[in-house]
Write a protein that holds these residues in place. Sequence first.
Motif, PDB file in Angstrom:
ATOM      1  N   VAL A 146      53.747  69.905  42.037  1.00  0.00           N
ATOM      2  CA  VAL A 146      53.102  70.434  40.758  1.00  0.00           C
ATOM      3  C   VAL A 146      52.032  71.489  41.204  1.00  0.00           C
ATOM      4  CG1 VAL A 146      52.290  69.971  38.391  1.00  0.00           C
ATOM      5  CG2 VAL A 146      53.902  68.467  39.468  1.00  0.00           C
ATOM      6  N   THR A 147      52.346  72.767  40.662  1.00  0.00           N
ATOM      7  CA  THR A 147      51.435  73.713  40.932  1.00  0.00           C
ATOM      8  C   THR A 147      50.704  73.883  39.585  1.00  0.00           C
ATOM      9  OG1 THR A 147      52.714  74.608  42.560  1.00  0.00           O
ATOM     10  CG2 THR A 147      51.371  76.306  41.854  1.00  0.00           C
ATOM     11  N   ALA A 148      49.551  74.121  39.506  1.00  0.00           N
ATOM     12  CA  ALA A 148      48.661  74.515  38.323  1.00  0.00           C
ATOM     13  C   ALA A 148      47.506  75.133  38.863  1.00  0.00           C
ATOM     14  CB  ALA A 148      48.519  73.181  37.740  1.00  0.00           C
ATOM     15  N   ASN A 149      46.594  75.435  37.578  1.00  0.00           N
ATOM     16  CA  ASN A 149      45.415  76.172  37.685  1.00  0.00           C
ATOM     17  C   ASN A 149      44.230  75.070  37.896  1.00  0.00           C
ATOM     18  OD1 ASN A 149      45.564  74.885  34.994  1.00  0.00           O
ATOM     19  ND2 ASN A 149      44.094  76.591  34.149  1.00  0.00           N
ATOM     20  N   THR A 150      44.620  74.215  38.944  1.00  0.00           N
ATOM     21  CA  THR A 150      43.598  72.953  39.119  1.00  0.00           C
ATOM     22  C   THR A 150      42.965  73.444  40.721  1.00  0.00           C
ATOM     23  OG1 THR A 150      45.456  71.761  40.134  1.00  0.00           O
ATOM     24  CG2 THR A 150      44.904  71.300  37.942  1.00  0.00           C
ATOM     25  N   GLN A 151      42.073  72.437  41.066  1.00  0.00           N
ATOM     26  CA  GLN A 151      41.448  72.730  42.398  1.00  0.00           C
ATOM     27  C   GLN A 151      41.634  71.415  43.118  1.00  0.00           C
ATOM     28  OE1 GLN A 151      37.454  73.904  41.902  1.00  0.00           O
ATOM     29  NE2 GLN A 151      38.203  75.887  41.558  1.00  0.00           N
ATOM     30  N   PRO A 152      42.583  71.007  44.027  1.00  0.00           N
ATOM     31  CA  PRO A 152      43.401  72.236  44.567  1.00  0.00           C
ATOM     32  C   PRO A 152      44.548  72.396  43.747  1.00  0.00           C
ATOM     33  CG  PRO A 152      43.907  69.995  45.383  1.00  0.00           C
ATOM     34  CD  PRO A 152      42.497  69.935  44.568  1.00  0.00           C
ATOM     35  N   SER A 153      45.430  73.493  44.180  1.00  0.00           N
ATOM     36  CA  SER A 153      46.340  73.960  42.844  1.00  0.00           C
ATOM     37  C   SER A 153      47.468  73.056  43.063  1.00  0.00           C
ATOM     38  CB  SER A 153      46.616  75.388  43.434  1.00  0.00           C
ATOM     39  OG  SER A 153      47.228  75.587  44.801  1.00  0.00           O
ATOM     40  N   THR A 154      47.731  72.464  44.104  1.00  0.00           N
ATOM     41  CA  THR A 154      49.050  71.470  44.122  1.00  0.00           C
ATOM     42  C   THR A 154      48.788  70.059  44.156  1.00  0.00           C
ATOM     43  OG1 THR A 154      49.155  71.584  46.453  1.00  0.00           O
ATOM     44  CG2 THR A 154      50.323  73.251  45.297  1.00  0.00           C
ATOM     45  N   THR A 155      49.564  69.327  43.321  1.00  0.00           N
ATOM     46  CA  THR A 155      49.649  67.929  43.308  1.00  0.00           C
ATOM     47  C   THR A 155      50.942  67.350  43.398  1.00  0.00           C
ATOM     48  OG1 THR A 155      47.843  68.166  41.657  1.00  0.00           O
ATOM     49  CG2 THR A 155      48.880  65.751  41.762  1.00  0.00           C
ATOM     50  N   VAL A 156      51.039  66.163  44.162  1.00  0.00           N
ATOM     51  CA  VAL A 156      52.352  65.756  44.573  1.00  0.00           C
ATOM     52  C   VAL A 156      52.752  64.417  43.778  1.00  0.00           C
ATOM     53  CG1 VAL A 156      53.880  65.293  46.393  1.00  0.00           C
ATOM     54  CG2 VAL A 156      52.641  66.919  46.663  1.00  0.00           C
ATOM     55  N   VAL A 157      53.996  64.331  43.456  1.00  0.00           N
ATOM     56  CA  VAL A 157      54.368  62.971  43.001  1.00  0.00           C
ATOM     57  C   VAL A 157      55.688  62.637  43.524  1.00  0.00           C
ATOM     58  CG1 VAL A 157      53.026  62.968  40.624  1.00  0.00           C
ATOM     59  CG2 VAL A 157      55.475  63.810  41.047  1.00  0.00           C
ATOM     60  N   THR A 158      56.011  61.302  43.741  1.00  0.00           N
ATOM     61  CA  THR A 158      56.763  60.896  44.648  1.00  0.00           C
ATOM     62  C   THR A 158      57.685  59.966  43.710  1.00  0.00           C
ATOM     63  OG1 THR A 158      55.441  60.953  46.380  1.00  0.00           O
ATOM     64  CG2 THR A 158      57.747  59.810  46.851  1.00  0.00           C
ATOM     65  N   ILE A 159      59.300  60.011  44.059  1.00  0.00           N
ATOM     66  CA  ILE A 159      60.307  59.071  43.508  1.00  0.00           C
ATOM     67  C   ILE A 159      60.968  58.624  44.584  1.00  0.00           C
ATOM     68  CG2 ILE A 159      61.919  60.926  43.075  1.00  0.00           C
ATOM     69  CD1 ILE A 159      62.573  59.078  40.201  1.00  0.00           C
ATOM     70  N   LYS A 160      61.145  57.287  44.616  1.00  0.00           N
ATOM     71  CA  LYS A 160      61.833  56.800  46.012  1.00  0.00           C
ATOM     72  C   LYS A 160      62.578  55.575  45.564  1.00  0.00           C
ATOM     73  CE  LYS A 160      57.938  53.719  47.524  1.00  0.00           C
ATOM     74  NZ  LYS A 160      57.026  53.285  48.522  1.00  0.00           N
ATOM     75  N   GLY A 161      63.422  54.822  46.393  1.00  0.00           N
ATOM     76  CA  GLY A 161      64.327  54.063  46.363  1.00  0.00           C
ATOM     77  C   GLY A 161      65.300  53.863  47.329  1.00  0.00           C
ATOM     78  N   THR A 162      66.305  52.869  47.009  1.00  0.00           N
ATOM     79  CA  THR A 162      67.442  52.874  48.016  1.00  0.00           C
ATOM     80  C   THR A 162      68.541  52.845  47.101  1.00  0.00           C
ATOM     81  OG1 THR A 162      66.068  51.221  49.305  1.00  0.00           O
ATOM     82  CG2 THR A 162      68.567  51.491  49.622  1.00  0.00           C
ATOM     83  N   VAL A 163      69.681  53.710  47.726  1.00  0.00           N
ATOM     84  CA  VAL A 163      70.982  53.907  47.299  1.00  0.00           C
ATOM     85  C   VAL A 163      71.819  53.145  47.809  1.00  0.00           C
ATOM     86  CG1 VAL A 163      72.696  55.455  46.842  1.00  0.00           C
ATOM     87  CG2 VAL A 163      70.337  56.273  46.698  1.00  0.00           C
ATOM     88  N   LEU A 164      72.593  52.098  47.228  1.00  0.00           N
ATOM     89  CA  LEU A 164      73.566  51.082  47.671  1.00  0.00           C
ATOM     90  C   LEU A 164      74.890  51.860  48.029  1.00  0.00           C
ATOM     91  CD1 LEU A 164      72.467  47.935  45.932  1.00  0.00           C
ATOM     92  CD2 LEU A 164      71.531  48.656  48.125  1.00  0.00           C
TER      93      LEU A 164
END
Length: 173
Positions: A146-164
């Motif tokens: 996510v890029t925004a007008n924040t400091q720092p300018s990027t924040t990362v979110v994660t989605i994870k799991g297992t595909v059977l």
Amino acid sequence: MKRTLFSALLAAGLLTMGACNQQKTEVGEAGMNQAATQAADAANPTVDNPNVAAETAAPNPDAPVLTFAESEFDFGSIQQGEVVKHTFEFTNTGKTPLLIDNAQASCGCTVPQWPKEPVAPGAKGKIDVQFDSHGKAGVQNKTVTVTANTQPSTTVVTIKGTVLDGAAGPVRQ
């Protein structure tokens, strides 16, 4: 004759280069660098942007702050071909409006949707993320930057799991 002429030109060129290097040392590297720096600064004035990182600049205390309720979601185990949707909720805990410029997924199988309008200080927002497991197998770990007008300018979110892989369980790679 040609060889002698070539040797003479080569020697003259080396002497000239040596004289240039010697002259630079005599003038002083600091004086030349200082003049060049002053000229560059005059030609390119600094723009006061509080959201641009600089070594000497202090952080902007009024900058928006993107605070996620959770930065990682584990969807567990799903069958290949399923689509998983998750909403990452956030709050602007800063003092000025939050503007999200972009949300970029690490893979084409993951699609984020984010608010295009400013999020006021203290207000909540959400980023919807959809993961399509078609053609995927095994452990999956996808990120959204996510890029925004924040400091720092990027924040990362994660989605994870297992595909059977059908009834056989996880696919071995």
